[in-house]
Design a protein around this motif. Structure first.
Motif, PDB file in Angstrom:
ATOM      1  N   ASN A  80      -4.497  -3.755   3.024  1.00  0.00           N
ATOM      2  CA  ASN A  80      -3.869  -3.406   4.293  1.00  0.00           C
ATOM      3  C   ASN A  80      -2.924  -2.206   4.117  1.00  0.00           C
ATOM      4  OD1 ASN A  80      -1.942  -3.411   6.401  1.00  0.00           O
ATOM      5  ND2 ASN A  80      -2.385  -5.583   6.781  1.00  0.00           N
ATOM      6  N   ASP A  81      -3.151  -1.135   4.890  1.00  0.00           N
ATOM      7  CA  ASP A  81      -2.387   0.103   4.704  1.00  0.00           C
ATOM      8  C   ASP A  81      -0.876  -0.095   4.825  1.00  0.00           C
ATOM      9  OD1 ASP A  81      -4.376   1.990   4.137  1.00  0.00           O
ATOM     10  OD2 ASP A  81      -5.009   1.987   6.238  1.00  0.00           O
ATOM     11  N   ASP A  82      -0.461  -0.974   5.735  1.00  0.00           N
ATOM     12  CA  ASP A  82       0.975  -1.165   5.949  1.00  0.00           C
ATOM     13  C   ASP A  82       1.671  -1.736   4.724  1.00  0.00           C
ATOM     14  OD1 ASP A  82       0.670  -0.258   8.481  1.00  0.00           O
ATOM     15  OD2 ASP A  82       0.470  -2.263   9.382  1.00  0.00           O
ATOM     16  N   GLN A  83       0.909  -2.495   3.925  1.00  0.00           N
ATOM     17  CA  GLN A  83       1.549  -3.144   2.776  1.00  0.00           C
ATOM     18  C   GLN A  83       1.096  -2.592   1.423  1.00  0.00           C
ATOM     19  OE1 GLN A  83       0.356  -6.340   5.045  1.00  0.00           O
ATOM     20  NE2 GLN A  83       2.043  -7.658   4.433  1.00  0.00           N
ATOM     21  N   GLU A  86       3.991  -1.387  -1.016  1.00  0.00           N
ATOM     22  CA  GLU A  86       4.754  -2.496  -1.577  1.00  0.00           C
ATOM     23  C   GLU A  86       3.942  -3.230  -2.649  1.00  0.00           C
ATOM     24  OE1 GLU A  86       5.733  -5.358   1.427  1.00  0.00           O
ATOM     25  OE2 GLU A  86       6.330  -6.837  -0.091  1.00  0.00           O
ATOM     26  N   VAL A 140      -2.841  -9.696   1.417  1.00  0.00           N
ATOM     27  CA  VAL A 140      -2.942  -8.348   1.990  1.00  0.00           C
ATOM     28  C   VAL A 140      -4.342  -7.737   1.842  1.00  0.00           C
ATOM     29  CG1 VAL A 140      -0.499  -7.811   1.810  1.00  0.00           C
ATOM     30  CG2 VAL A 140      -1.994  -7.314  -0.130  1.00  0.00           C
ATOM     31  N   GLN A 142      -8.123  -7.001   2.699  1.00  0.00           N
ATOM     32  CA  GLN A 142      -8.886  -6.957   3.939  1.00  0.00           C
ATOM     33  C   GLN A 142     -10.284  -6.473   3.613  1.00  0.00           C
ATOM     34  OE1 GLN A 142      -6.720  -4.080   6.252  1.00  0.00           O
ATOM     35  NE2 GLN A 142      -7.472  -2.387   5.045  1.00  0.00           N
TER      36      GLN A 142
END
Lengths: 170, 165
Positions: A80-83, A86, A140, A142
């Motif tokens: 997932n790009d948003d995470q 991190e 995370v 996908q």
């Protein structure tokens, strides 16, 4: 001098040392002589290149293959790009991961954006490391298409050299 | 699996200590000799031996390609029967410094380096033209851990497993 820019003398330093320093009691004396500067200046230049991140470290580079680490796996993950940032950080901290990168996807041919290289002495060791990363990333991962992850084991080293700057290139 | 080469304790110490870096001073081996309680010459001899056995590929500055120029990871899905032929063309390029065969549709993975971004783009175009297959270009967007050194375990595998249980 800006951090990335390399002076002509520094370029000469890289060209002289990219295959290694001579194995003798005073390797920097040899280098200083080649560069036509003092030993102190040579050591200062080394420190400066290190501080600017151009030299990672001055070290012995082992051939892991000869040390029994005959297996390496490039594990690839669709995160997932948003995470991704991190979790990339977390994967990079794992002791068996030698390098970890975020790279662009090329859909539809290539959907993985996180790469983590693992090294081991057997294939089962590699599989075990892949499982550990999978656990860490379980929330995370996908799937743009097909699998959420893969491991590409190397079958042969076809070429491996250090950095090679040409003497005359700019 | 047993290691093909036996390593004495000095070799083991040297491998695990020196891959993280040696001291930046005019006589780097003397400083470590003192630490290991051997002579400077013994350290140098040991390093020479390890180099001759190709256990050490080189000793000196490790450069960061990203800082010293431009580079990218690249991959090609080569037909299996043409793999060697294509690999040979790729390897001929002085700008390619790693090339690995991997088990995947994308079966050739290599790193292209150049002095500048535009030279890098040109180098990739040149290779693409020479081999006649499209290249998957995967530049690094962010790196989290780029230290290739790791502690080498010298225990045989079986023993290590036994100790873990």
């Amino acid at each position: 001098m800006s951090s990335k820019k390399i002076s002509p003398l520094e370029r000469q330093y890289i060209v002289l040392t990219q295959q290694g320093l001579p194995l003798c009691a005073k390797p920097y004396h040899w280098l200083a002589e080649q560069l036509d500067i003092s030993v102190e200046q040579t050591l200062a230049m080394t420190n400066d290149l290190k501080a600017r991140g151009i030299i990672r470290r001055v070290a012995a580079v082992p051939n892991h293959y000869k040390l029994g680490y005959k297996f390496n796996g490039m594990t690839t993950w669709d995160v997932n790009d948003d995470q991704a940032m991190e979790f990339g950080e977390k994967v990079g901290q794992l002791p068996f991961v030698s390098h970890c990168y975020l790279r662009p996807r090329h859909l539809p041919q290539w959907n993985f954006n996180l790469f983590a290289m693992v090294h081991g002495r057997s294939e089962s060791e590699i599989a075990q490391y892949q499982q550990q990363i999978k656990q860490l990333l379980s929330d995370v991962l996908q799937s743009h298409q097909g699998p959420t992850n893969d491991v590409l084991t190397s079958t042969r080293i076809l070429k491996k050299t250090g950095l090679r700057l040409r003497v005359n290139s700019k | 699996m047993e290691l093909a080469i036996e390593f004495d304790s000095l070799s083991q110490q040297i491998i695990n200590t020196y891959q993280r870096g040696f001291p930046l001073c005019s006589r780097p081996f003397l400083q470590l000799a003192t630490e290991f309680n051997v002579s400077e010459q013994e350290v140098i001899d040991c390093l020479e031996r390890l180099k001759a056995q190709q256990v050490l590929s080189r000793l000196g500055p490790v450069f960061n390609h990203m800082q010293a120029g431009a580079s990218t990871l690249a991959a090609i899905a080569a037909p299996v029967d043409k793999m060697n032929q294509i690999a040979a063309i790729i390897n001929k390029s002085p700008q390619v410094n790693h090339n690995y065969a991997r088990e995947h549709d994308y079966n050739l993975w290599f790193v292209v380096t150049a002095a500048t971004e535009s030279e890098l783009t040109q180098a990739i175009k040149d290779i693409e033209l020479a081999i006649g297959y499209p290249i998957l270009v995967l530049p690094m967007e962010r790196s989290y851990h780029i230290d290739l050194s790791f502690k080498v375990c010298f225990k045989p595998l079986a023993q290590e497993v036994a100790n873990d249980h």
